[in-house]
Design a protein around this motif. Structure first.
Motif, PDB file in Angstrom:
ATOM      1  N   ALA A  26       3.435   7.272   7.087  1.00  0.00           N
ATOM      2  CA  ALA A  26       3.725   5.783   7.008  1.00  0.00           C
ATOM      3  C   ALA A  26       3.183   4.856   7.926  1.00  0.00           C
ATOM      4  O   ALA A  26       3.121   3.791   7.409  1.00  0.00           O
ATOM      5  CB  ALA A  26       5.480   6.006   7.328  1.00  0.00           C
ATOM      6  N   ASN A  27       2.279   5.604   8.902  1.00  0.00           N
ATOM      7  CA  ASN A  27       1.495   4.664   9.600  1.00  0.00           C
ATOM      8  C   ASN A  27       0.174   4.561   9.167  1.00  0.00           C
ATOM      9  O   ASN A  27      -0.441   5.533   8.921  1.00  0.00           O
ATOM     10  CB  ASN A  27       1.447   5.012  11.147  1.00  0.00           C
ATOM     11  N   GLU A  28      -0.268   3.332   8.910  1.00  0.00           N
ATOM     12  CA  GLU A  28      -1.414   3.097   8.232  1.00  0.00           C
ATOM     13  C   GLU A  28      -2.848   3.584   8.892  1.00  0.00           C
ATOM     14  O   GLU A  28      -3.764   3.788   8.334  1.00  0.00           O
ATOM     15  CB  GLU A  28      -1.904   1.633   7.775  1.00  0.00           C
ATOM     16  N   ASN A  29      -2.668   3.801  10.249  1.00  0.00           N
ATOM     17  CA  ASN A  29      -3.637   4.322  11.093  1.00  0.00           C
ATOM     18  C   ASN A  29      -3.837   5.793  11.108  1.00  0.00           C
ATOM     19  O   ASN A  29      -4.708   6.230  11.975  1.00  0.00           O
ATOM     20  CB  ASN A  29      -3.514   3.622  12.348  1.00  0.00           C
ATOM     21  N   TRP A  30      -2.819   6.447  10.646  1.00  0.00           N
ATOM     22  CA  TRP A  30      -2.643   7.578  10.844  1.00  0.00           C
ATOM     23  C   TRP A  30      -2.792   8.745   9.575  1.00  0.00           C
ATOM     24  O   TRP A  30      -2.099   8.374   8.681  1.00  0.00           O
ATOM     25  CB  TRP A  30      -1.065   8.302  11.531  1.00  0.00           C
ATOM     26  N   ASN A  31      -3.523   9.748   9.644  1.00  0.00           N
ATOM     27  CA  ASN A  31      -3.407  10.768   8.530  1.00  0.00           C
ATOM     28  C   ASN A  31      -2.948  12.072   9.131  1.00  0.00           C
ATOM     29  O   ASN A  31      -3.457  12.723   9.718  1.00  0.00           O
ATOM     30  CB  ASN A  31      -4.822  10.809   8.162  1.00  0.00           C
ATOM     31  N   GLY A  32      -1.708  12.007   8.585  1.00  0.00           N
ATOM     32  CA  GLY A  32      -0.857  13.614   8.904  1.00  0.00           C
ATOM     33  C   GLY A  32      -1.375  14.757   8.058  1.00  0.00           C
ATOM     34  O   GLY A  32      -1.255  14.561   6.786  1.00  0.00           O
ATOM     35  N   VAL A  33      -1.642  15.872   8.326  1.00  0.00           N
ATOM     36  CA  VAL A  33      -1.718  17.000   7.789  1.00  0.00           C
ATOM     37  C   VAL A  33      -0.831  18.282   8.222  1.00  0.00           C
ATOM     38  O   VAL A  33      -0.660  18.210   9.475  1.00  0.00           O
ATOM     39  CB  VAL A  33      -3.311  17.567   7.716  1.00  0.00           C
ATOM     40  N   GLY A  34       0.093  18.723   7.363  1.00  0.00           N
ATOM     41  CA  GLY A  34       1.057  19.656   7.899  1.00  0.00           C
ATOM     42  C   GLY A  34       0.841  21.032   7.353  1.00  0.00           C
ATOM     43  O   GLY A  34       0.159  21.352   6.092  1.00  0.00           O
ATOM     44  N   VAL A  35       0.997  21.954   8.269  1.00  0.00           N
ATOM     45  CA  VAL A  35       0.582  23.606   7.626  1.00  0.00           C
ATOM     46  C   VAL A  35       1.771  24.425   8.307  1.00  0.00           C
ATOM     47  O   VAL A  35       2.354  23.954   9.234  1.00  0.00           O
ATOM     48  CB  VAL A  35      -0.613  24.135   8.216  1.00  0.00           C
ATOM     49  N   MET A  36       1.933  25.390   7.675  1.00  0.00           N
ATOM     50  CA  MET A  36       3.238  26.330   8.267  1.00  0.00           C
ATOM     51  C   MET A  36       2.800  27.648   8.856  1.00  0.00           C
ATOM     52  O   MET A  36       3.505  28.098   9.594  1.00  0.00           O
ATOM     53  CB  MET A  36       3.869  26.715   6.880  1.00  0.00           C
ATOM     54  N   ASN A  37       1.503  27.848   8.564  1.00  0.00           N
ATOM     55  CA  ASN A  37       1.066  29.157   9.246  1.00  0.00           C
ATOM     56  C   ASN A  37      -0.092  28.894  10.076  1.00  0.00           C
ATOM     57  O   ASN A  37      -0.825  28.006   9.956  1.00  0.00           O
ATOM     58  CB  ASN A  37       0.707  30.451   8.197  1.00  0.00           C
ATOM     59  N   ASP A  38      -0.300  29.908  11.279  1.00  0.00           N
ATOM     60  CA  ASP A  38      -1.528  29.683  12.167  1.00  0.00           C
ATOM     61  C   ASP A  38      -2.841  29.914  11.508  1.00  0.00           C
ATOM     62  O   ASP A  38      -3.802  28.919  11.890  1.00  0.00           O
ATOM     63  CB  ASP A  38      -1.342  30.747  13.252  1.00  0.00           C
ATOM     64  N   GLU A  39      -3.237  30.795  10.698  1.00  0.00           N
ATOM     65  CA  GLU A  39      -4.568  30.881  10.119  1.00  0.00           C
ATOM     66  C   GLU A  39      -4.846  29.466   9.280  1.00  0.00           C
ATOM     67  O   GLU A  39      -5.936  29.184   9.261  1.00  0.00           O
ATOM     68  CB  GLU A  39      -4.421  32.181   9.182  1.00  0.00           C
ATOM     69  N   GLU A  40      -3.994  29.220   8.741  1.00  0.00           N
ATOM     70  CA  GLU A  40      -4.217  27.759   7.685  1.00  0.00           C
ATOM     71  C   GLU A  40      -4.436  26.692   8.803  1.00  0.00           C
ATOM     72  O   GLU A  40      -5.144  25.750   8.656  1.00  0.00           O
ATOM     73  CB  GLU A  40      -3.006  27.482   7.016  1.00  0.00           C
ATOM     74  N   ALA A  41      -3.599  26.600   9.743  1.00  0.00           N
ATOM     75  CA  ALA A  41      -3.985  25.523  10.910  1.00  0.00           C
ATOM     76  C   ALA A  41      -5.391  25.708  11.550  1.00  0.00           C
ATOM     77  O   ALA A  41      -5.781  24.759  11.595  1.00  0.00           O
ATOM     78  CB  ALA A  41      -2.926  25.764  12.252  1.00  0.00           C
ATOM     79  N   GLU A  61       6.157  32.051  21.149  1.00  0.00           N
ATOM     80  CA  GLU A  61       5.414  31.836  22.190  1.00  0.00           C
ATOM     81  C   GLU A  61       3.918  32.098  22.228  1.00  0.00           C
ATOM     82  O   GLU A  61       3.126  31.550  22.586  1.00  0.00           O
ATOM     83  CB  GLU A  61       5.990  32.433  23.479  1.00  0.00           C
ATOM     84  N   GLU A  62       3.816  33.599  21.727  1.00  0.00           N
ATOM     85  CA  GLU A  62       2.470  33.909  21.634  1.00  0.00           C
ATOM     86  C   GLU A  62       1.572  33.436  20.677  1.00  0.00           C
ATOM     87  O   GLU A  62       0.596  33.145  20.924  1.00  0.00           O
ATOM     88  CB  GLU A  62       2.363  35.351  21.195  1.00  0.00           C
ATOM     89  N   SER A  63       2.311  32.790  19.775  1.00  0.00           N
ATOM     90  CA  SER A  63       1.499  32.068  18.618  1.00  0.00           C
ATOM     91  C   SER A  63       0.891  30.771  19.098  1.00  0.00           C
ATOM     92  O   SER A  63      -0.024  30.154  19.028  1.00  0.00           O
ATOM     93  CB  SER A  63       2.601  31.939  17.440  1.00  0.00           C
ATOM     94  N   GLU A  64       1.985  30.110  19.801  1.00  0.00           N
ATOM     95  CA  GLU A  64       1.835  28.884  20.475  1.00  0.00           C
ATOM     96  C   GLU A  64       0.408  29.031  21.419  1.00  0.00           C
ATOM     97  O   GLU A  64      -0.446  28.177  21.427  1.00  0.00           O
ATOM     98  CB  GLU A  64       2.826  28.376  21.027  1.00  0.00           C
ATOM     99  N   ALA A  65       0.684  30.006  22.306  1.00  0.00           N
ATOM    100  CA  ALA A  65      -0.496  30.135  23.354  1.00  0.00           C
ATOM    101  C   ALA A  65      -1.787  30.376  22.562  1.00  0.00           C
ATOM    102  O   ALA A  65      -2.413  29.910  23.007  1.00  0.00           O
ATOM    103  CB  ALA A  65      -0.034  31.357  24.080  1.00  0.00           C
ATOM    104  N   GLU A  66      -1.687  31.060  21.489  1.00  0.00           N
ATOM    105  CA  GLU A  66      -2.940  31.588  20.793  1.00  0.00           C
ATOM    106  C   GLU A  66      -3.728  30.393  19.910  1.00  0.00           C
ATOM    107  O   GLU A  66      -4.788  29.811  20.208  1.00  0.00           O
ATOM    108  CB  GLU A  66      -2.869  32.840  19.888  1.00  0.00           C
ATOM    109  N   LEU A  67      -2.597  29.530  19.531  1.00  0.00           N
ATOM    110  CA  LEU A  67      -3.116  28.298  18.894  1.00  0.00           C
ATOM    111  C   LEU A  67      -3.676  27.247  19.850  1.00  0.00           C
ATOM    112  O   LEU A  67      -4.683  26.710  19.401  1.00  0.00           O
ATOM    113  CB  LEU A  67      -2.006  27.652  18.178  1.00  0.00           C
ATOM    114  N   CYS A  68      -3.089  27.151  20.812  1.00  0.00           N
ATOM    115  CA  CYS A  68      -3.602  26.146  22.106  1.00  0.00           C
ATOM    116  C   CYS A  68      -4.830  26.705  22.443  1.00  0.00           C
ATOM    117  O   CYS A  68      -5.792  25.768  22.607  1.00  0.00           O
ATOM    118  CB  CYS A  68      -2.423  26.058  23.152  1.00  0.00           C
TER     119      CYS A  68
END
Length: 103
Positions: A26-41, A61-68
């Motif tokens: 909704a913000n003209e300066n932003w482009n949002g992309v959404g994904v549901m799984n880690d591999e896709e992210a 938590e493990e997933s978050e740590a790995e993604l970060c």
């Protein structure tokens, strides 16, 4: 003139994911992309130049740590913010704060 800021949202709930991406876009300066799984992210992160990663609720938590670790390894300057909901005002504030512009 500032370009478009790419924002990656990772969430586990399809309805919330759709809402957050819609609010980001909704913000003209932003482009949002959404994904549901880690591999896709990880895949999409490598293809696009993201300024910000939002982590939604439901990510283990493990997933978050790995993604970060993955995101920081690929882009040491990436900003990662946990977003657990709270409405569009909070989302916008979190994004603006993370990007360092409080306008």
């Amino acid at each position: 003139m500032m370009g478009t800021t790419n924002i990656l949202y990772i969430g586990r709930h399809p309805e919330i994911l759709a809402t957050v991406v819609r609010l980001i876009n909704a913000n003209e300066n932003w482009n949002g992309v959404g994904v549901m799984n880690d591999e896709e992210a990880k895949e999409i992160f490598l293809k696009k130049d993201f300024s910000l990663v939002l982590l939604g609720s439901g990510i283990q938590e493990e997933s978050e740590a790995e993604l970060c670790a993955f995101f920081k390894n690929k882009n040491p300057n990436i900003r990662i913010v946990q977003h657990y909901g709270g409405g569009s005002g909070l989302l916008k504030s979190e994004i603006l704060l993370a990007l360092g512009n409080t306008k």
